[in-house]
Scaffold this motif. Sequence first.
Motif, PDB file in Angstrom:
ATOM      1  N   ASP A  29      37.836  41.342  30.190  1.00 49.79           N
ATOM      2  CA  ASP A  29      37.860  41.532  31.646  1.00 49.79           C
ATOM      3  C   ASP A  29      38.807  40.518  32.262  1.00 49.79           C
ATOM      4  O   ASP A  29      38.633  39.307  32.106  1.00 49.79           O
ATOM      5  CB  ASP A  29      36.450  41.375  32.205  1.00 49.79           C
ATOM      6  CG  ASP A  29      35.527  42.469  31.682  1.00 49.79           C
ATOM      7  OD1 ASP A  29      35.877  43.644  31.840  1.00 49.79           O
ATOM      8  OD2 ASP A  29      34.490  42.147  31.083  1.00 49.79           O
ATOM      9  N   VAL A  30      39.801  41.056  32.957  1.00 54.03           N
ATOM     10  CA  VAL A  30      40.858  40.218  33.521  1.00 54.03           C
ATOM     11  C   VAL A  30      40.682  40.140  35.030  1.00 54.03           C
ATOM     12  O   VAL A  30      40.659  41.162  35.716  1.00 54.03           O
ATOM     13  CB  VAL A  30      42.247  40.809  33.181  1.00 54.03           C
ATOM     14  CG1 VAL A  30      43.357  39.929  33.744  1.00 54.03           C
ATOM     15  CG2 VAL A  30      42.403  40.964  31.672  1.00 54.03           C
ATOM     16  N   GLU A  31      40.540  38.916  35.520  1.00 56.30           N
ATOM     17  CA  GLU A  31      40.396  38.713  36.968  1.00 56.30           C
ATOM     18  C   GLU A  31      41.785  38.610  37.582  1.00 56.30           C
ATOM     19  O   GLU A  31      42.571  37.732  37.225  1.00 56.30           O
ATOM     20  CB  GLU A  31      39.605  37.423  37.220  1.00 56.30           C
ATOM     21  CG  GLU A  31      39.194  37.287  38.664  1.00 56.30           C
ATOM     22  CD  GLU A  31      37.955  36.398  38.791  1.00 56.30           C
ATOM     23  OE1 GLU A  31      37.885  35.382  38.074  1.00 56.30           O
ATOM     24  OE2 GLU A  31      37.059  36.732  39.594  1.00 56.30           O
ATOM     25  N   THR A  32      42.066  39.539  38.495  1.00 56.25           N
ATOM     26  CA  THR A  32      43.345  39.494  39.197  1.00 56.25           C
ATOM     27  C   THR A  32      43.023  39.214  40.669  1.00 56.25           C
ATOM     28  O   THR A  32      41.864  39.290  41.074  1.00 56.25           O
ATOM     29  CB  THR A  32      44.097  40.833  39.084  1.00 56.25           C
ATOM     30  OG1 THR A  32      43.522  41.756  40.013  1.00 56.25           O
ATOM     31  CG2 THR A  32      44.023  41.411  37.676  1.00 56.25           C
ATOM     32  N   PRO A  33      44.035  38.887  41.461  1.00 51.29           N
ATOM     33  CA  PRO A  33      43.758  38.595  42.877  1.00 51.29           C
ATOM     34  C   PRO A  33      43.110  39.781  43.599  1.00 51.29           C
ATOM     35  O   PRO A  33      42.526  39.622  44.660  1.00 51.29           O
ATOM     36  CB  PRO A  33      45.137  38.302  43.458  1.00 51.29           C
ATOM     37  CG  PRO A  33      45.980  37.894  42.292  1.00 51.29           C
ATOM     38  CD  PRO A  33      45.454  38.664  41.122  1.00 51.29           C
TER      39      PRO A  33
END
Lengths: 71, 71, 71, 71, 71, 71
Positions: A29-33
Amino acid sequence: MSVVAINARNQFQGTIKEIILGPVVSEVDVETPFGIVTSVITTRSVKDLDLQVGTEVLALVKSTEVSIAKL
Amino acid sequence: MSVVAINARNQFQGTIKEIILGPVVSEVDVETPFGIVTSVITTRSVKDLDLQVGTEVLALVKSTEVSIAKL
Amino acid sequence: MSVVAINARNQFQGTIKEIILGPVVSEVDVETPFGIVTSVITTRSVKDLDLQVGTEVLALVKSTEVSIAKL
Amino acid sequence: MSVVAINARNQFQGTIKEIILGPVVSEVDVETPFGIVTSVITTRSVKDLDLQVGTEVLALVKSTEVSIAKL
Amino acid sequence: MSVVAINARNQFQGTIKEIILGPVVSEVDVETPFGIVTSVITTRSVKDLDLQVGTEVLALVKSTEVSIAKL
Amino acid sequence: MSVVAINARNQFQGTIKEIILGPVVSEVDVETPFGIVTSVITTRSVKDLDLQVGTEVLALVKSTEVSIAKL
């Protein structure tokens, strides 16, 4: 690992927030803005790329894989 | 068209900025907070869903289609 | 969950007959009037959509993912 | 052409009802008991397999490409 | 199993070198004369096709799934 | 273009032998030691990456996109 140049479309830069390791595939899971992007890749890739919570990554998607729905 | 409920992950909400119509498939470029998301869908779908520049849509991606690269 | 309108092609309506839960991905087998359609989705989606044996669902496939073989 | 044995899941047997030929990819619409299944394949494949309206084919989908939506 | 004719492009013939069995999906590593090709398929398919280390197989990829990067 | 590090599996290094340009997508045929690998990408990507006959590239495939058939 190989270092390559890729098309700049459909790239979501962010930081890994969570990795759920499975025996064959893992969820990254990649947290992006702008929200979380979820990827399922082989657990082998997680290890080969040494992915960990906090690693900066690009989530990449081929245009032919993107569907369109209407709100 | 069918109205359905889908998982909320990997949805990129935005407005269609450009459509390049081809005889079989078309490119639909969606302006989202994540940047431009480019989708290739059938021209038949573009017509069935009546997609036009300015239409609000969701670009959707299955998690198994998302690759991870390291910066 | 999000409610959206999608193209009516490549939809297989049916009832979930079996779910094999894995740590990361799960197999969801959908019984349709014409045969079983098998899907692999994240276990997270199984839970978010509250999928269970007996739930009515649509199995969906993007046209670019369909291969053709000759008998 | 190669002759091979494949898994029997996610096969939709039918007859080609329509082919929309493009310069690179073509849409092949297969009439099956499940309804019309639409496939986008290379125009090169259409020619190599000698696909025509009326040809009996299998439309094939990998399980990881099947999404699930709730009605 | 079904026996079918498929397009001869994007086929990688080889021998299974390793299988990592998971509860839902498995990794199948195919040794070809030019390198390893890695596939993730359902564990159900591994069993239905009776895949084992040493089995001769074709690894197959649809053209729309192949990305291009520049060195 | 972005420069990134990717997993070394399922990479087919080669030289572009032919490009069939379409209005939306193009076919890129890459001559590799594995044989010809055929890719369908957006014509926009062909131009952004300045792909031409003779360009050295990597053809890349996600493991979840690789199917297995038995000979």
